[in-house]
Design a protein around this motif. Structure first.
Motif, PDB file in Angstrom:
ATOM      1  N   CYS A 201     -26.516  23.014 -26.123  1.00  0.00           N
ATOM      2  CA  CYS A 201     -27.539  22.000 -26.379  1.00  0.00           C
ATOM      3  C   CYS A 201     -28.920  22.512 -26.028  1.00  0.00           C
ATOM      4  N   GLY A 202     -28.985  23.736 -25.531  1.00  0.00           N
ATOM      5  CA  GLY A 202     -30.276  24.315 -25.197  1.00  0.00           C
ATOM      6  C   GLY A 202     -30.523  24.448 -23.714  1.00  0.00           C
ATOM      7  N   ALA A 203     -29.568  24.014 -22.909  1.00  0.00           N
ATOM      8  CA  ALA A 203     -29.733  24.123 -21.462  1.00  0.00           C
ATOM      9  C   ALA A 203     -29.469  25.552 -20.999  1.00  0.00           C
ATOM     10  N   GLU A 204     -30.173  25.940 -19.948  1.00  0.00           N
ATOM     11  CA  GLU A 204     -29.869  27.204 -19.284  1.00  0.00           C
ATOM     12  C   GLU A 204     -28.741  26.922 -18.296  1.00  0.00           C
ATOM     13  N   VAL A 205     -27.561  27.437 -18.587  1.00  0.00           N
ATOM     14  CA  VAL A 205     -26.389  27.139 -17.776  1.00  0.00           C
ATOM     15  C   VAL A 205     -25.855  28.423 -17.142  1.00  0.00           C
ATOM     16  N   GLU A 206     -25.822  28.426 -15.820  1.00  0.00           N
ATOM     17  CA  GLU A 206     -25.190  29.524 -15.087  1.00  0.00           C
ATOM     18  C   GLU A 206     -23.837  29.037 -14.587  1.00  0.00           C
ATOM     19  N   THR A 207     -22.798  29.804 -14.813  1.00  0.00           N
ATOM     20  CA  THR A 207     -21.485  29.443 -14.287  1.00  0.00           C
ATOM     21  C   THR A 207     -21.090  30.443 -13.214  1.00  0.00           C
ATOM     22  N   TRP A 208     -20.558  29.933 -12.150  1.00  0.00           N
ATOM     23  CA  TRP A 208     -20.054  30.768 -11.049  1.00  0.00           C
ATOM     24  C   TRP A 208     -18.588  30.413 -10.844  1.00  0.00           C
ATOM     25  N   VAL A 209     -17.707  31.373 -11.093  1.00  0.00           N
ATOM     26  CA  VAL A 209     -16.290  31.163 -10.848  1.00  0.00           C
ATOM     27  C   VAL A 209     -16.014  31.574  -9.411  1.00  0.00           C
ATOM     28  N   ALA A 210     -15.880  30.593  -8.552  1.00  0.00           N
ATOM     29  CA  ALA A 210     -15.650  30.842  -7.131  1.00  0.00           C
ATOM     30  C   ALA A 210     -14.157  31.038  -6.879  1.00  0.00           C
ATOM     31  N   PRO A 211     -13.763  32.087  -6.177  1.00  0.00           N
ATOM     32  CA  PRO A 211     -12.344  32.366  -5.955  1.00  0.00           C
ATOM     33  C   PRO A 211     -11.723  31.471  -4.891  1.00  0.00           C
ATOM     34  N   GLY A 212     -11.791  30.166  -5.132  1.00  0.00           N
ATOM     35  CA  GLY A 212     -11.237  29.208  -4.188  1.00  0.00           C
ATOM     36  C   GLY A 212     -10.567  28.059  -4.905  1.00  0.00           C
ATOM     37  N   THR A 213     -10.168  27.064  -4.142  1.00  0.00           N
ATOM     38  CA  THR A 213      -9.496  25.885  -4.686  1.00  0.00           C
ATOM     39  C   THR A 213     -10.529  24.802  -5.017  1.00  0.00           C
ATOM     40  N   HIS A 214     -10.064  23.736  -5.619  1.00  0.00           N
ATOM     41  CA  HIS A 214     -10.886  22.540  -5.775  1.00  0.00           C
ATOM     42  C   HIS A 214     -11.330  22.096  -4.384  1.00  0.00           C
ATOM     43  N   SER A 215     -12.585  21.678  -4.251  1.00  0.00           N
ATOM     44  CA  SER A 215     -13.136  21.204  -2.972  1.00  0.00           C
ATOM     45  C   SER A 215     -13.095  22.268  -1.883  1.00  0.00           C
ATOM     46  N   PHE A 216     -13.328  23.516  -2.253  1.00  0.00           N
ATOM     47  CA  PHE A 216     -13.276  24.602  -1.276  1.00  0.00           C
ATOM     48  C   PHE A 216     -14.360  24.478  -0.205  1.00  0.00           C
TER      49      PHE A 216
END
Length: 257
Positions: A201-216
């Motif tokens: 949609c035009g947003a600047e999106v950074e994704t970080w895949v953290a090596p943890g569980t949900h709610s880490f």
């Protein structure tokens, strides 16, 4: 059904403001908890915002409704009550209410949500306000998102119950999306697909895949979720960096010229 003002009147007494001890209009981050309610990690993020010269508003969605953590765990966390689109009403009402404060710069707002809170933010960003009863408020069409400059989405819920997860956003601020590699509620692939849609949609999106569980980043022992102090520190660092990227806060009044 509430108006935006009605909803904020209910939320305001249970919203905690954190920030520099002055009355200067400052950029402000609105923090929305997960389905388990307010927990010990949100104040840590609020303090990080304060260190960046921002204010932070920690919004409790449960106390105004008279809900305990146990009730929320049995109803909200199981999807029986308060779906993401309804939580989106809290988000837009809080934007309106907090933006009206004289010590808040309404042109520089950030939204941060954890799990269910992230779901609510995504619904607020994507919802078509027509009909005006969208998001569970009477006047959704009057919600002004123009001041929202950033969103921080911590392992937002994007599972099967999030029916609108692929709906394009109508307001597209800079976004940091935290994906938990070991999240039991979604796959990394599904989360990345959703965030790619936001990026389109035009947003600047950074994704970080953290090596943890949900709610880490939430101190607790509730398998399959596991607290990770090192990842928490990194998440807070990235959150603070996002704020600093989108708005430089004014210096304290006692700072040297």
């Amino acid at each position: 059904m509430d108006t935006l003002s009605d909803r904020w009147a209910k939320l305001e007494p249970f919203t905690t403001m954190v920030g520099p001890d002055d009355d200067r209009p400052r950029p402000t981050a609105l923090l929305f908890h997960g389905c388990g309610g307010l927990r010990g990690h949100l104040p840590m993020y609020a303090q990080a915002a304060k260190q960046a010269g921002w204010r932070a508003a920690i919004v409790d969605s449960y106390a105004p409704r008279g809900w305990s953590r146990q009730f929320a765990m049995a109803t909200v966390c199981t999807g029986l009550m308060l779906r993401g689109w309804e939580r989106g009403g809290d988000v837009v009402a809080a934007i309106q209410g907090v933006s009206a404060r004289p010590d808040v710069d309404q042109t520089r707002i950030a939204l941060a949500g954890w799990s269910h809170g992230g779901w609510g933010i995504m619904e607020a960003m994507s919802c078509d306000p027509n009909p005006p009863t969208a998001l569970g408020v009477k006047d959704a069409e009057s919600a002004d998102l123009s001041g929202v400059k950033a969103t921080y989405l911590a392992y937002p819920y994007v599972g099967i119950a999030a029916l609108n997860r692929m709906r394009p956003w109508r307001h597209c601020p800079k976004t940091l999306a935290v994906i938990s590699q070991k999240d039991h509620l979604t796959t990394v692939r599904n989360a990345e697909r959703v965030h790619d849609m936001v990026r389109n949609c035009g947003a600047e999106v950074e994704t970080w895949v953290a090596p943890g569980t949900h709610s880490f980043d939430e101190p607790m022992t509730a398998l399959p979720m596991k607290y990770d102090a090192e990842l928490t520190g990194e998440a807070i660092r990235r959150f603070k960096a996002l704020l600093e990227d989108v708005a430089v806060a004014p210096r304290p009044v006692h700072a040297a010229a």
